[in-house]
Design an enzyme around this catalytic site. Structure first.
Site, PDB file in Angstrom:
ATOM      1  N   THR A  38       2.525   8.386   1.887  1.00 46.26           N
ATOM      2  CA  THR A  38       1.233   8.040   2.451  1.00 46.26           C
ATOM      3  C   THR A  38       0.170   9.016   1.988  1.00 46.26           C
ATOM      4  O   THR A  38       0.456  10.147   1.609  1.00 46.26           O
ATOM      5  CB  THR A  38       1.301   8.037   3.993  1.00 46.26           C
ATOM      6  OG1 THR A  38       0.005   7.775   4.491  1.00 46.26           O
ATOM      7  CG2 THR A  38       1.804   9.351   4.525  1.00 46.26           C
TER       8      THR A  38
ATOM      9  N   ASP B 180       4.673   2.440   2.237  1.00 43.99           N
ATOM     10  CA  ASP B 180       3.353   2.959   2.521  1.00 43.99           C
ATOM     11  C   ASP B 180       3.252   3.048   4.039  1.00 43.99           C
ATOM     12  O   ASP B 180       4.015   2.398   4.748  1.00 43.99           O
ATOM     13  CB  ASP B 180       2.350   1.957   1.950  1.00 43.99           C
ATOM     14  CG  ASP B 180       0.943   2.337   2.284  1.00 43.99           C
ATOM     15  OD1 ASP B 180       0.642   3.532   2.214  1.00 43.99           O
ATOM     16  OD2 ASP B 180       0.157   1.445   2.618  1.00 43.99           O
TER      17      ASP B 180
END
EC number: 7.6.2.1
Lengths: 339, 1129
Positions: B688, B404
């Protein structure tokens, strides 16, 4: 304050063990160690090998088959199983002194003492002198548990029942007369076997303990009469019996029968003619087995066995050769990099 | 179990009804003619699995469902039933041991659960019954009861908040035990129920229980005397969850809606699905091979036995006659029992103890991770957390890392950097004193060239102050809350020089806090909420109040949030902030043009940008919006879709007033970590939700993209270039990239794809699989893949796609937020970062670490070592049991295939348990074939073990051959020795047990010394267990053969070992065979490329490479970050 407390409770212990930082020895097998090591090991092995080989070479062995398969053999007449109490002779001559002490073995081949059901067919409690098991032997002894009249067999089981029962007498022919070579029947079984592991029931005379039992069907004499010359060598501690009860590992085996340690023959069997009188009782032809007798002397390594000496010599020279090869390989490829 | 299943069945029936009706206080309502009290489950929480009565059968059943245990049970039963060579004790004892230990462990755990359940179930709560307060045990609460909860108590079941002691009809709760978020959340009472709970006559209609903690839809009908029932909508803000704790509120009353096992907490309790490691799969494959070996050995022996017996004289030699029973038995039955006996004889080839050792290794080994002080983060006072120990070795096998961005690569500690108002840039210089100066002089905020008009400035700052869901933190020290205290401080006119330091803000997202703080720096301070009024202090130190009418919550699909407020003078305003892509289409184009440049520039610099828009609502417009919102909120089904529609309708025609840039700092050592992972051969994918420019610059900053990297972009923008249909263009671009990435091997490629294109890729139905494989092939040639604008589910989709691609590579997901949970659960290994976005990622992860930088040590250090350890453990276990059983098999050729064991029963049993277990366990816990520092500094070493290198078929074959070689050597070496069994100098002969004991001694020494040779890291523990095991073997053998054991029927080993030691030949053969067995290993060890010089040479190279990459990082990202610490929470 609070913060410090927290820190002490949550922070992992900083010990060598928890951090995987225990001091450690990190051996690296480098050429510098391995090559000299191999040479040393190789030389040591060659040394031992030479010793073993020479020792083994010096052991004299005399093996004679007396199954009586060949018609020329004197024992051929006895090979018919229906023939009871047959005696045959085996004659041989020694040109040199057979150095003593001489050990006299009998050997059987294609005989599977190592079969599981065979080995399990005995009653250890009975053999350690427990009289309860004289009356009711364990079922593992079956089919040699009870005889046809439902009397318990002592010692029960196939293993005991099939005890080797050929007997031998060795004569030296001196000037046409037979001179008996005395046999020593003691010290042929493990000391612990006849002193601790196997016990006779503490009943005197021993015969009374066997009241109400029958001898194994194959036996000609009951257990308490196995050695008429020595009353303490009877019952379950009879050494012939014990030798038989220690099962051989392989189907071709030999077992110690007698030692020749007494009288004129303490230093060995002198050169001359000998005659071995065999009471031929033990049938082996039905399962394709063979019987033999073996005279042998022993050394510190036991009986004659070429295998160990040769193996040591081979492995030792292999090590030396390997170290040479490695030396060449390293000299060519590895050493410059090590610097 | 049964109950749950029944409930589920029952629940399915109920679900057809779709909602449940609850009568508050069990009072019949005027509207319903016949009051039938509905039946719901009681409020007992049952997390325990067993009761005293069913523990034994149930636990045994569960244990024997494991295939290995079942196998050993079968072997044991065969031994009991059939006449087998070894006594049932030999396999029964280890099995009994394993089962007992497991049962005790599980029993203890269940006892703890019982205790915890009881604590919860017997907890006394206050229930209102017919106006009286009654104390009841928690488990007796029924749905519909009105429950009283006081401060700091946890809620006993899921409640609808009816009445609160707070004036503003709210209460605060913390859900720390549910999702780990420790901030206080506000919940609201249902309007119109405050007064007269005793006489309240109402029904609650709500959905059937479902596990989502953040979703709840319901409706409350309140019946007042002869009036039409009033209907109030219920949402998650009205629902108090079991397990949450009441805070800052003296007491509340609520009506129970879900109880016991139907509460959201209980529904969430179900454990996550178990992940299995690749090593386990390898073990199972090897096991199958060994099972085949076992069966074929047994078959060969059975066949041989009957072939041999068919020879004349061998069927039943006179010395070994069969019993009558054996003669009568059926031939085929005999064959079958013989087969089973052989199976039993050889069953030790698959040892029970391997499972125990592997489990122990994993369990104990995982402690080293949680003990590692390098993982300790002084800031949060925590170290690493291991949620499952099953995957330790998988950490050494990672091929793909999915990370992430926000909170993982970056710190998620936001700092307001600059803003742009009406096209003019305002930049905040670092020093705060300077800023204060500007504030005091009432000037505009620091301005670069020109400034916007004061009105625009103030409107923008007001928007920042109002458009959020931030709460002002109440101090824990004071009862009345800090709101007053802060007011007090501010009350000292002119003295509020540093109000910022006294103020803590709580928000679900750190961006919002950064924005509010940013506004504060520029003179607008948010003071907090006071019963639906937001209080803002403006630059003139005047307090402005705005009535908060509606909050249009943020959601990741809309990517924006809005508030509707009414100012003092009655103006109704809507403030909206959100991502540029979601705001720009909703504002006028000429405004966009002025601001777009700033936004894009900020984005390329790696800042997170938000656009702020505003709209003045006329009262008619508001009335319409208000009605729409209320209606949508009351809807029972499709509420979200309806809300979304209203939101979209309201958030139109706005005017853009500015944009903000917030910096998200990189995590400590993020770049170094990523670089190390890449050098270790892992492919890093950044997934993301952020926009492409921001994500790209983060990738540059993390050195995932480097100056030489050629970027392949596949985004909506590239697809729209051609002006043709997207699908065609997609195909074309994919083919082009595919060609490019496969032709030049030297070029580094980076791939960028966005969520929209990805869904196109996945959903364009006919060619989907073709596209997917093209896409995957491109990705495999790229060092880094960046996927931006991803929804949480898409992240999981990507992980799933890679996971199931060719060669099924091992994937690792690392994230810190709730939006990463799906990919954390999907990947082989999920790693949670103990970050700032709550604890959900940590709870669902397999391992949790405080910082990203710890990933390097976790993978390159611990992972590598664990893999090597367990791989060696597994191979060694199979090997040592092969050379253990092979002589036993060979012996069958010399005992008439009669299942005669070669070794004594004690040796058979103890071999795996005592003689050879400890050294390998110590090895598998302590071995460091390369020390940790070298592994860390030389990341390429990780490639040595990649792709399950030590558990592939070729190393397995090697170990198997080694086992076969040694087994043959052991057996035949001794066999040649026994060609003359007179091995003692007294001429006496050795029997079969001596034979077995010599083989066994050689075996124990060889396998132990083999391990000693493989050990590269000799700590005192290794010395102790290796030499200790050998010494123990000697001691045990002496002891075992030195005494007549009264409990043994057969004293077959009596003095066998001692006699063996008396024989020189036995000594010599043992030495010879041990050396000869190890000889090939020693040779291989010497002739193999030595590791050390190799790695030493590599080192300087690597360092120079590091310098190179450092310089390639883009200069703009080399800024030094200010040291000012942002303490938000």
């Amino acid at each position: 304050m609070m913060k410090e407390e927290l820190e002490t409770t949550n922070r992992p212990d900083n010990t060598a063990f928890t951090q995987q930082r225990l001091p450690a020895w990190q051996p690296m097998l480098s050429a510098g160690i391995v090559i000299p090591g191999f040479v040393l090991i190789g030389l040591a092995f060659i040394g031992i090998g030479v010793g073993l080989f020479i020792t083994s070479q010096n052991i004299t062995v005399l093996e004679k088959d007396y199954t009586g398969v060949e018609t020329t053999s004197d024992c051929y007449k006895c090979s018919n199983p229906s023939d009871k109490n047959c005696t045959c002779k085996l004659e041989f001559s020694l040109s040199n002194l057979f150095e003593g002490p001489v050990f006299f073995y009998y050997g059987l081949s294609n005989y599977f003492q190592s079969q599981r059901s065979y080995g399990a067919s005995k009653d250890e409690y009975q053999l350690s002198g427990d009289l309860d098991y004289f009356k009711t032997p364990v079922s593992a002894c079956s089919p040699y548990q009870y005889d046809a009249n439902q009397k318990p067999i002592v010692p029960c089981g196939s293993l005991a029942n099939s005890m080797f029962n050929d007997t031998f007498k060795l004569y030296q022919i001196v000037n046409g007369t037979k001179k008996l070579v005395p046999f020593d029947g003691k010290g042929i079984a493990w000391w612990t076997d006849y002193n601790i592991k196997y016990r006779n029931p503490s009943v005197t005379p021993l015969k009374n303990a066997f009241n109400g039992t029958v001898k194994p069907s194959f036996w000609s004499k009951p257990a308490y009469e196995l050695d008429t010359s020595d009353p303490s060598n009877n019952g379950f501690v009879n050494q012939d019996f014990l030798v038989w009860m220690r099962r051989a590992a392989l189907p071709d085996f030999r077992k110690l029968y007698r030692r020749i340690t007494e009288g004129d023959y303490a230093s060995g069997l002198p050169a001359g003619n000998y005659s071995l009188e065999i009471a031929y009782n033990y049938p082996v032809l039905s399962f394709g087995g063979r019987k033999k007798v073996v005279f042998s002397n022993v050394s510190w390594m036991g009986g004659k066995n070429q295998f160990l000496g040769i193996a040591y010599l081979v492995v030792g020279s292999l090590c030396v050769v390997m170290s040479m090869v490695m030396l060449i390989v390293y000299a060519k490829f590895k050493f410059p990099e090590d610097d | 179990m049964l109950r749950r299943r029944l409930n589920r069945l029952f629940g399915r029936d109920e679900r057809r009804v779709d909602s449940r009706t609850i009568y508050v206080g069990h009072r019949p309502c005027p509207a319903t003619d016949a009051f039938i009290p509905p039946k719901f489950c009681d409020n007992r929480i049952v997390s325990s699995k067993y009761t005293v009565w069913n523990f034994l059968p149930k636990n045994l059943f569960e244990q024997f469902r494991r295939i290995a245990n079942f196998y050993f049970l079968i072997i044991f039963l065969v031994q009991v039933i059939v006449d087998t060579p070894t006594s049932p004790v030999t396999s029964g004892l280890p099995l009994f041991f394993v089962i007992t230990v497991t049962a005790i462990k599980q029993g203890y755990e269940d006892w703890l659960r019982h205790k915890a359940d009881n604590e919860v179930n017997k907890y006394l709560v206050t229930v209102l019954e017919d106006g009286r307060r009654a104390r009841k045990e928690s488990e007796k609460i029924k749905v519909g009861d009105v429950v009283e909860v006081v401060e700091d108590e946890t809620f006993p079941c899921d409640l609808i908040l009816l009445q609160s002691s707070r004036e503003d009809e709210t209460c605060f709760v913390t859900t720390a035990s549910l999702d780990g978020e420790s901030n206080h959340k506000t919940h609201y009472t249902v309007p119109d129920t405050e007064k007269g709970l005793e006489s309240l006559s109402a029904t609650v209609e709500c959905e059937q229980p479902q596990p989502d903690l953040y979703k709840f839809v319901g409706r409350m009908h309140i019946y007042k005397n002869d009036q039409e029932p009033a209907v109030r909508s219920l949402g998650p803000e009205n629902l108090l969850l079991k397990g949450a704790t009441l805070k800052n509120t003296q007491k509340i009353y609520g009506v129970a809606v879900y109880s016991g096992m139907e509460t959201k907490m209980a529904l969430n309790y179900q454990g996550k699905s178990q992940k299995r490691s690749v090593v386990e799969k390898s073990i199972n494959a090897f096991l199958l091979v060994y099972l085949c070996i076992l069966v074929s050995k047994a078959l060969v022996c059975t066949t041989l036995k009957y072939v041999w017996q068919s020879q004349p004289g061998q069927e039943e030699p006179w010395y070994n006659q069969k019993t009558q029973k054996e003669k009568d038995a059926n031939l085929y039955l005999n064959m079958f029992t013989d087969f089973l006996s052989f199976m039993v004889l050889f069953n030790f080839i698959i040892p029970v103890s391997m499972y125990v050792t592997v489990e122990m290794q994993k369990f104990l080994g995982s402690f080293f991770i949680s003990w590692d002080k390098d993982f300790f983060d002084p800031e949060i006072q925590e170290g690493a957390l291991v949620n499952t120990s099953d995957l330790n070795e998988e950490l050494g096998q990672v091929e793909y890392v999915f990370t992430d961005k926000t909170g993982t690569l970056t710190q998620n500690s936001m700092e307001f950097i600059e803003c742009c108002i009406d096209g003019f840039q305002y930049k905040n210089r670092d020093s705060s004193t300077e800023l204060d100066g500007f504030c005091v002089t009432d000037g505009p905020v620091s301005m670069l060239q020109q400034k916007a008009g004061r009105e625009e400035e103030e409107l923008f700052l007001r928007a920042l102050c109002l458009c959020h869901t931030v709460q002002v933190k109440e101090s824990t020290g004071q009862e009345d809350g800090v709101g007053d205290q802060v007011d007090g401080v501010l009350g000292l006119d002119g003295e509020m020089v540093h109000p910022a330091e006294l103020r803590g803000f709580i928000a679900s997202s750190p961006d919002e806090v950064a924005l509010v703080k940013g506004a504060m720096k520029y003179g607008f301070t948010f003071l907090g909420m006071e019963s639906k009024n937001m209080r803002v202090m403006n630059r003139d130190k005047d307090v402005e109040t705005y009535e908060l009418l509606h909050v249009l919550n943020f959601d990741p699909v809309r990517r924006r949030m809005s508030v509707i407020v009414r100012s003092k003078c009655g103006d109704i305003m809507l403030f909206c902030k959100g991502a540029d892509s979601s705001i720009f289409p909703r504002v006028r184009q000429e405004e966009v043009d002025r601001i777009r440049m700033h936004v894009e520039r900020n984005a390329t610099e790696g800042y997170r940008t938000l656009c702020v828009a505003y709209k003045l609502l006329s009262s008619e417009e508001y009335a319409q919006a208000d009605a729409g919102l209320r209606e949508a909120r009351l809807a029972l089904d499709d509420r979200e879709a309806k809300l979304m529609a209203v939101y979209n309708q309201v958030e139109t025609g706005m005017s853009l007033i500015g944009a903000t840039a917030v910096e998200d700092r990189l995590q400590e050592e993020a770049a170094e970590t990523m670089e190390a992972l890449q050098r270790a051969g892992m492919k890093v994918w950044v997934l993301t939700g952020d926009k492409m420019e921001t994500a790209k610059s983060t990738c540059y900053a993390c050195r995932l993209f480097q100056r030489g990297t050629e970027l392949l972009e596949l985004t909506v923008r590239t697809l729209e270039d051609g002006g043709r249909r997207r699908e065609e263009r997609l195909h074309e671009v994919l083919l082009d990239y595919h060609k490019r990435s496969w032709t030049s091997a030297k070029q580094d490629y980076g791939f960028i794809i966005d969520g929209a294109t990805l869904s196109l890729l996945f959903n364009s139905s006919p060619d989907s699989s073709h596209y997917k494989s093209l896409f995957l092939q491109i990705c495999q040639n790229c060092t880094t893949v960046l996927c931006c604008r991803m929804a949480p589910l898409q992240k999981a989709q990507i992980v799933n796609m890679v996971k199931n691609s060719k060669g099924s590579p091992i994937t690792l997901s690392i994230g810190d937020g709730a939006n990463d949970v799906s990919m954390i659960l999907e990947a082989h290994i999920g790693i949670g970062i103990k970050g700032k976005e709550g604890r959900q990622a940590v709870r669902n992860s397999d391992y949790a670490i405080p910082k990203l930088k710890h990933l390097k040590k976790l993978l390159l250090g611990h992972g590598h070592l664990y893999y090597v350890r367990i791989a060696h453990l597994v191979q060694y276990f199979f090997y040592k049991n092969l050379c253990f059983i092979l002589p036993q098999f060979l012996y069958q050729f010399f005992c008439g295939s009669s299942q005669q064991p070669l070794y004594d029963a004690a040796y058979l049993t103890m071999y795996n348990i005592c003689f050879t277990s400890m050294p390998i366990l110590a090895y598998s816990l302590l071995e460091q074939h390369i020390c940790m520092e070298v592994l860390m500094s030389n990341a390429t070493l990780y490639r040595d073990v990649a792709k399950n290198a030590m558990l592939r078929w070729s190393p397995f074959l090697y170990w198997t051959l080694l086992g076969v070689y040694q087994g043959l050597l052991f057996f035949f070496g001794v066999r040649f020795l026994f060609s003359n069994p007179a091995l003692q100098d007294n001429g006496q002969v050795f029997g079969n047990w001596s034979y077995g004991t010599i083989v066994f001694t050689v075996l124990v020494f060889t396998v132990t010394l083999k391990l000693a040779m493989d050990t590269r890291h000799w700590t005192w523990i290794n010395h102790f267990v290796i030499w200790g095991s050998l010494a123990f073997y000697m001691f045990f053998s002496f002891f075992w053969g030195g005494i007549i054991w009264p409990f043994l029927r057969q004293q077959r080993l009596y003095f066998v070992f001692a006699n063996m030691l008396r024989s020189v030949s036995a000594w010599l053969v043992i030495i010879l065979l041990v050396l000869l067995s190890l000889l090939p290993e020693i040779l291989l060890l010497v002739l193999r490329k030595p590791r050390w010089p190799h790695s030493r040479q590599k080192k300087p190279l690597v360092q120079s490479g590091e310098g190179e990459t450092q310089s390639s990082a883009r200069p703009l990202l080399m800024r030094t970050f200010s040291d000012e610490s942002n303490t938000i929470l």
